[in-house]
Enzyme design. Structure first.
Site, short mmCIF file in Angstrom:
data_model
loop_
_atom_site.label_atom_id
_atom_site.label_comp_id
_atom_site.label_asym_id
_atom_site.label_seq_id
_atom_site.Cartn_x
_atom_site.Cartn_y
_atom_site.Cartn_z
N LYS A 9 -6.05 5.44 10.45
CA LYS A 9 -5.08 4.45 10.03
C LYS A 9 -5.59 3.80 8.74
O LYS A 9 -6.76 3.48 8.63
CB LYS A 9 -4.97 3.39 11.13
CG LYS A 9 -3.85 2.39 10.93
CD LYS A 9 -3.88 1.38 12.10
CE LYS A 9 -3.33 0.02 11.68
NZ LYS A 9 -1.91 -0.10 11.54
N CYS A 61 -3.15 -4.59 21.32
CA CYS A 61 -1.92 -4.15 20.65
C CYS A 61 -2.11 -2.73 20.12
O CYS A 61 -3.14 -2.41 19.54
CB CYS A 61 -1.61 -5.11 19.51
SG CYS A 61 -0.22 -4.56 18.52
N HIS A 93 0.85 -1.20 0.00
CA HIS A 93 0.00 0.00 0.00
C HIS A 93 0.88 1.24 0.00
O HIS A 93 2.11 1.15 -0.12
CB HIS A 93 -1.00 -0.02 1.15
CG HIS A 93 -0.38 -0.07 2.52
ND1 HIS A 93 0.35 0.96 3.04
CD2 HIS A 93 -0.38 -1.04 3.46
CE1 HIS A 93 0.76 0.65 4.24
NE2 HIS A 93 0.34 -0.58 4.53
N LYS A 128 -7.76 -2.03 5.43
CA LYS A 128 -8.70 -2.60 4.47
C LYS A 128 -10.12 -2.51 5.00
O LYS A 128 -11.05 -2.20 4.27
CB LYS A 128 -8.35 -4.07 4.20
CG LYS A 128 -7.41 -4.21 3.02
CD LYS A 128 -7.28 -5.67 2.62
CE LYS A 128 -5.85 -5.95 2.19
NZ LYS A 128 -5.36 -7.26 2.52
N HIS A 184 -2.21 -3.04 16.34
CA HIS A 184 -3.34 -3.83 15.85
C HIS A 184 -4.44 -3.76 16.90
O HIS A 184 -4.66 -4.71 17.64
CB HIS A 184 -2.93 -5.29 15.62
CG HIS A 184 -1.77 -5.42 14.69
ND1 HIS A 184 -0.47 -5.53 15.13
CD2 HIS A 184 -1.72 -5.44 13.34
CE1 HIS A 184 0.33 -5.62 14.09
NE2 HIS A 184 -0.38 -5.56 12.98
N HIS A 214 4.10 1.54 2.19
CA HIS A 214 5.31 0.88 1.68
C HIS A 214 5.93 1.70 0.55
O HIS A 214 7.14 1.86 0.46
CB HIS A 214 4.99 -0.53 1.16
CG HIS A 214 4.25 -1.38 2.15
ND1 HIS A 214 3.00 -1.88 1.90
CD2 HIS A 214 4.58 -1.79 3.40
CE1 HIS A 214 2.59 -2.58 2.95
NE2 HIS A 214 3.53 -2.54 3.87
N CYS A 265 2.10 -8.70 15.27
CA CYS A 265 3.46 -8.11 15.24
C CYS A 265 4.51 -9.21 15.34
O CYS A 265 5.66 -8.97 14.97
CB CYS A 265 3.68 -7.18 16.42
SG CYS A 265 2.55 -5.82 16.52
N1 MSP Z 1 8.82 -6.93 7.85
C1 MSP Z 1 8.95 -5.88 8.78
C2 MSP Z 1 10.25 -5.12 8.58
C3 MSP Z 1 11.49 -5.93 8.63
S1 MSP Z 1 12.87 -4.98 8.26
C4 MSP Z 1 14.18 -5.91 8.71
C5 MSP Z 1 7.80 -4.93 8.63
N2 MSP Z 1 7.14 -4.95 7.48
S2 MSP Z 1 5.91 -4.02 7.10
O1 MSP Z 1 5.41 -4.53 5.84
O2 MSP Z 1 4.99 -3.93 8.15
O3 MSP Z 1 6.53 -2.64 6.77
C6 MSP Z 1 6.69 -1.67 7.75
C7 MSP Z 1 7.28 -0.46 7.10
O4 MSP Z 1 6.48 -0.09 5.96
C8 MSP Z 1 7.30 0.77 7.96
O5 MSP Z 1 8.43 0.83 8.80
C9 MSP Z 1 7.34 1.84 6.91
O6 MSP Z 1 8.61 1.90 6.34
C10 MSP Z 1 6.36 1.31 5.89
N3 MSP Z 1 4.99 1.64 6.23
C11 MSP Z 1 3.96 0.77 6.35
N4 MSP Z 1 2.83 1.46 6.62
C12 MSP Z 1 3.10 2.76 6.71
C13 MSP Z 1 2.33 3.92 6.93
N5 MSP Z 1 1.03 3.88 7.14
N6 MSP Z 1 2.98 5.11 6.91
C14 MSP Z 1 4.31 5.21 6.67
N7 MSP Z 1 5.05 4.14 6.46
C15 MSP Z 1 4.50 2.89 6.49
O7 MSP Z 1 7.57 -4.16 9.55
#
Ligand code: MSP
Length: 499
Positions: free
Chosen positions: A296, A144, A17, A299, A147, A20, A128
């Site tokens: 936040k 959480c 999304h 979905k 979550h 990322h 998490c």
């Molecule tokens: N898999 C772990 C990270 C392991 S790194 C060794 C993880 N994955 S995640 O898919 O949840 O991605 C988290 C990261 O995605 C956040 O730290 C950020 O970089 C990005 N983001 C995910 N959602 C976000 C927002 N709503 N806003 C900004 N960044 C976001 O954690």
């Protein structure tokens, strides 16, 4: 100089999304900028594929876990390329080359006496995959924070522990010696006070999770997914390019991520590296979290903005620009379709697109498409842009660039080249030459400075003023466009769309 930069590797239990996309674009801007400053760059992104969450998602999809990972990982890879991410390697934690090295790493820790056996009982959020302290959960009910629909549950198991507590003094030393180890400052303080406040040892293996890398000496247990995941930053350098580039790129120059995973990157990661005898990373940049329409993105709320949809409709540059522009870097922010449309129309199509279109059209009309001799009359901004980029202030650098966009537009209004063009008086002719030179050269310099943010449009801009490929950072200075360069009016860079 060598520069290595990473995004987190994203979980494949849900689709990519905008959040990322945000981190990937940010890291890409820095990677592109450093490369065109002449540095050797390794930019890493990828997917995090083990653990209970992914196994559950695969089960829900009715697929074997690896097949499921292949499918979702491919979507993250597709998003990275649709966004024009210039990563050098896309790692997957299910790569056998990675898995093997993860096993070697934990074996090394064990051999060094850095792992011990114990029983762990704790409140565990299975989304998490993290054990939390009661104080870290929402009370009553141990919900959480990340979550809020999920209650952490008491879980007890025998596993292998990493003595994180014993690394607290070394961590504090690391923080004290590097006041910019974590940026921005507020995040540094947050991480440092977690360390100073007392750390708990971390369980590095799981008896309950089967979808993971087996512990080499006790294959009934799998390696904690976060250990496996963090190690991607090291293993990628060892095999990603088909040769070991750790000598050039280790330690990592900059890990970029959001605040949700600061503790793991700022505390657990450097400690496990130091325990193994490796250098810790040089720095972390922790950006904020997005909401959409004040909530936040989720979905269930239906407020998720699909980055693929944005790219289809407006192009990758529009998405990249919006993400870097809308949210003040380091702060939380809110993203909406309306906001995106507003920035697209107001800033890309009007401020920038019109400027390029007017500047090139006038040179075509009044000087037969050749840049006349002249002097750029505007104030340069490249030094302040560079300073912001060096300080990893991505929205700040973009704002500096936009001051030049705005002054160029004001300049057109003040100079009124179409009035100057009516006169044959030599002074007016010279004034028109200078005005046209200023516009062509400024548009060019904007192309250079915007290249890291909106690469496709920047290339078009540079081609339109007869300087294709001129993206080296020295060319961000004003006055470097050669007189006589051939100009054409490009197709609209940011065509209008229905809102
Ligand atoms: N898999 C772990 C990270 C392991 S790194 C060794 C993880 N994955 S995640 O898919 O949840 O991605 C988290 C990261 O995605 C956040 O730290 C950020 O970089 C990005 N983001 C995910 N959602 C976000 C927002 N709503 N806003 C900004 N960044 C976001 O954690």
């Amino acid at each position: 100089m060598a520069f290595s930069i990473t995004t987190p590797i994203y979980y494949v239990n849900s689709d990519p999304h905008l959040g990322h996309a945000y981190t990937t674009v940010a890291a890409d801007v820095l990677a592109r900028h450093r490369r065109r400053c002449g540095e050797e760059v390794f930019f890493l992104t990828g997917t995090d594929e083990h653990g209970g969450n992914v196994a559950r998602a695969a089960e829900a999809a009715g697929m074997p876990p690896k097949e499921f990972c292949d499918m979702v990982s491919a979507r993250f890879r597709a998003l990275a390329s649709a966004m024009e991410s210039s990563h050098d390697f896309f790692i997957r934690t299910t790569d056998p080359e990675h898995e093997r090295r993860v096993q070697d790493f934990v074996q090394l820790l064990k051999d060094k006496g850095e792992l011990y056996e114990g029983t762990y009982g704790g409140l565990y959020c299975s989304s998490c995959e993290v054990f939390y302290d009661e104080s870290e959960l929402i009370q009553p009910g141990n919900y959480c924070r990340l979550h809020p629909n999920r209650q952490a549950e008491w879980v007890e198991e025998r596993n292998w522990f990493f003595p994180l507590k014993t690394w607290a003094p070394k961590l504090l030393e690391l923080y004290d010696a590097n006041p910019e180890f974590v940026r921005p400052r507020a995040r540094y303080n947050e991480a440092r006070s977690l360390i100073a406040g007392g750390l708990e040892d971390v369980s590095f293996s799981r008896a309950t999770v089967t979808w993971g890398v087996p512990l080499p000496w006790e294959p009934e247990q799998t390696i904690y997914v976060w250990v496996d995941a963090l190690l991607n930053y090291r293993t990628a350098l060892e095999y990603g390019l088909g040769r070991d580039v750790t000598a050039t790129f280790w330690p990592t120059s900059l890990h970029v991520m959001a605040k949700d995973i600061l503790r793991l990157h700022g505390i657990v990661w450097p400690a496990m590296l130091m325990a193994a005898g490796y250098d810790p990373p040089q720095g972390l940049y922790v950006h904020g979290y997005f909401t959409s329409g004040g909530q936040k993105m989720s979905k269930t709320l239906g407020n998720v903005i699909d980055p693929f949809e944005v790219i289809d409709l407006l192009g990758a540059d529009a998405l990249r620009f919006y993400l870097m522009r809308e949210v003040q870097w380091g702060q939380d922010g809110d993203v909406t379709w309306e906001g995106l449309h507003r920035r697209y129309e107001g800033e890309l199509a009007n401020d920038l697109g019109n400027l390029v279109s007017r500047a090139t059209a006038m040179i075509v009309r009044y000087r037969e498409g050749r840049v006349p001799e002249g002097r750029n009359a505007l104030e340069p901004v490249h030094e302040s842009v560079a300073a912001r980029l060096d300080a990893v202030d991505l929205s700040g650098a973009l704002e500096e660039i936009w001051t030049l966009v705005r002054s160029a537009n004001r300049f057109v209004e003040e100079q009124q080249p179409w009035v100057l063009a009516r006169s044959e008086d030599p002074e007016q002719v010279r004034a028109l030459d200078n005005a046209l030179y200023t516009l062509a050269d400024t548009v060019r310099a904007l192309g250079v400075m915007l290249y890291a943010y909106i690469p496709t449009s920047a290339e078009k801009i540079l081609a339109a003023v007869g300087d294709p490929g001129g993206i080296e950072w020295e060319r961000a200075a004003l006055g470097t466009l050669a007189a006589g360069s051939e100009v054409h009016q490009p197709e609209p860079l940011f065509p209008r769309v229905e809102s």
